[in-house]
Design a protein around this motif. Structure first.
Motif, PDB file in Angstrom:
ATOM      1  N   GLY A  88      44.897  45.934  32.996  1.00 21.81           N
ATOM      2  CA  GLY A  88      45.724  45.699  34.180  1.00 21.81           C
ATOM      3  C   GLY A  88      46.868  44.763  33.853  1.00 21.81           C
ATOM      4  N   SER A  89      47.436  44.182  34.885  1.00 24.11           N
ATOM      5  CA  SER A  89      48.495  43.196  34.690  1.00 24.11           C
ATOM      6  C   SER A  89      47.927  41.999  33.937  1.00 24.11           C
ATOM      7  CB  SER A  89      49.030  42.726  36.043  1.00 24.11           C
ATOM      8  OG  SER A  89      49.606  43.793  36.724  1.00 24.11           O
ATOM      9  N   ILE A  90      48.740  41.417  33.065  1.00 25.68           N
ATOM     10  CA  ILE A  90      48.266  40.267  32.299  1.00 25.68           C
ATOM     11  C   ILE A  90      49.185  39.075  32.523  1.00 25.68           C
ATOM     12  CG2 ILE A  90      47.131  41.663  30.534  1.00 25.68           C
ATOM     13  CD1 ILE A  90      49.480  41.040  28.663  1.00 25.68           C
ATOM     14  N   ASP A 104      43.381  39.321  32.589  1.00 22.82           N
ATOM     15  CA  ASP A 104      43.518  40.768  32.723  1.00 22.82           C
ATOM     16  C   ASP A 104      43.034  41.141  34.119  1.00 22.82           C
ATOM     17  OD1 ASP A 104      43.358  43.531  32.657  1.00 22.82           O
ATOM     18  OD2 ASP A 104      42.173  43.624  30.827  1.00 22.82           O
ATOM     19  N   SER A 105      43.969  41.446  35.013  1.00 20.49           N
ATOM     20  CA  SER A 105      43.601  41.743  36.399  1.00 20.49           C
ATOM     21  C   SER A 105      42.818  43.038  36.528  1.00 20.49           C
ATOM     22  CB  SER A 105      44.850  41.799  37.280  1.00 20.49           C
ATOM     23  OG  SER A 105      45.656  42.904  36.904  1.00 20.49           O
ATOM     24  N   TRP A 110      39.072  36.977  31.374  1.00 20.66           N
ATOM     25  CA  TRP A 110      39.953  36.145  30.570  1.00 20.66           C
ATOM     26  C   TRP A 110      39.684  36.453  29.113  1.00 20.66           C
ATOM     27  CZ3 TRP A 110      43.057  33.169  33.575  1.00 20.66           C
ATOM     28  CH2 TRP A 110      42.616  32.840  34.854  1.00 20.66           C
ATOM     29  N   SER A 111      40.729  36.592  28.301  1.00 20.99           N
ATOM     30  CA  SER A 111      40.589  36.726  26.852  1.00 20.99           C
ATOM     31  C   SER A 111      41.221  35.490  26.225  1.00 20.99           C
ATOM     32  CB  SER A 111      41.291  37.981  26.332  1.00 20.99           C
ATOM     33  OG  SER A 111      40.671  39.143  26.836  1.00 20.99           O
ATOM     34  N   LEU A 123      35.856  35.786  28.867  1.00 22.26           N
ATOM     35  CA  LEU A 123      35.056  35.286  29.981  1.00 22.26           C
ATOM     36  C   LEU A 123      35.291  36.205  31.172  1.00 22.26           C
ATOM     37  CD1 LEU A 123      36.023  31.499  29.936  1.00 22.26           C
ATOM     38  CD2 LEU A 123      33.843  32.457  29.210  1.00 22.26           C
ATOM     39  N   SER A 124      34.230  36.536  31.875  1.00 19.36           N
ATOM     40  CA  SER A 124      34.397  37.326  33.095  1.00 19.36           C
ATOM     41  C   SER A 124      34.956  36.428  34.192  1.00 19.36           C
ATOM     42  CB  SER A 124      33.050  37.899  33.535  1.00 19.36           C
ATOM     43  OG  SER A 124      32.208  36.856  34.009  1.00 19.36           O
TER      44      SER A 124
END
Length: 142
Positions: A88-90, A104-105, A110-111, A123-124
């Motif tokens: 998704g959008s980052i 990452d929407s 989170w990366s 992380l979720s």
């Protein structure tokens, strides 16, 4: 090309007004048509302590890492659902002293990448909320 050269200014009576220096301290990207380093659709820029800069490009789901001289060193990401990929959008923000985190929407996660561009972990959204409840700050990683 993106030119970076911010100078803090207090001339307007405010404590932290920023203006762009007409002489850049570093030039990132290219205007010659190289699609890898063409900075289109910027969704975040993070200056790192080692002089490197991370730039997230939402349009092509990439995070580019440039060294202190403005040379591309690592290009991470692509459209996908795997580690280091984005669906998704980052958006990119600083994480701790020497890392960046990319939201990452599309995947609600989170990366985290090291300052040298190496993929670290993810992380979720739930884990991110739990970290915030414990007092962790996404912007500082603490």
């Amino acid at each position: 090309a993106l030119s970076i050269g911010f100078i803090p200014s207090t001339s307007h009576g405010q404590s932290a007004v920023w203006r762009i220096d007409p002489t850049p301290t570093v030039r990132l990207g290219t205007a010659d048509g190289d699609t890898l380093t063409e900075l289109v659709g910027i969704t975040g820029v993070v200056a790192l302590p080692n002089g490197a800069t991370a730039v997230s490009l939402g349009r092509n789901r990439r995070v580019l890492f440039f060294d202190a001289r403005g040379r591309l060193t690592v290009a991470n990401g692509r459209r996908g659902a795997g580690p280091g990929e984005f669906s998704g959008s980052i958006a990119t923000v600083r994480w701790s002293r020497d890392s960046v985190v990319v939201w990452d929407s599309g995947a609600d996660r989170w990366s985290i990448f090291a300052a040298n561009g190496a993929y670290g972990r993810q992380l979720s959204e739930v884990e991110g909320r739990q970290n915030r409840r414990r007092g962790a700050d996404v912007a500082t990683g603490m």
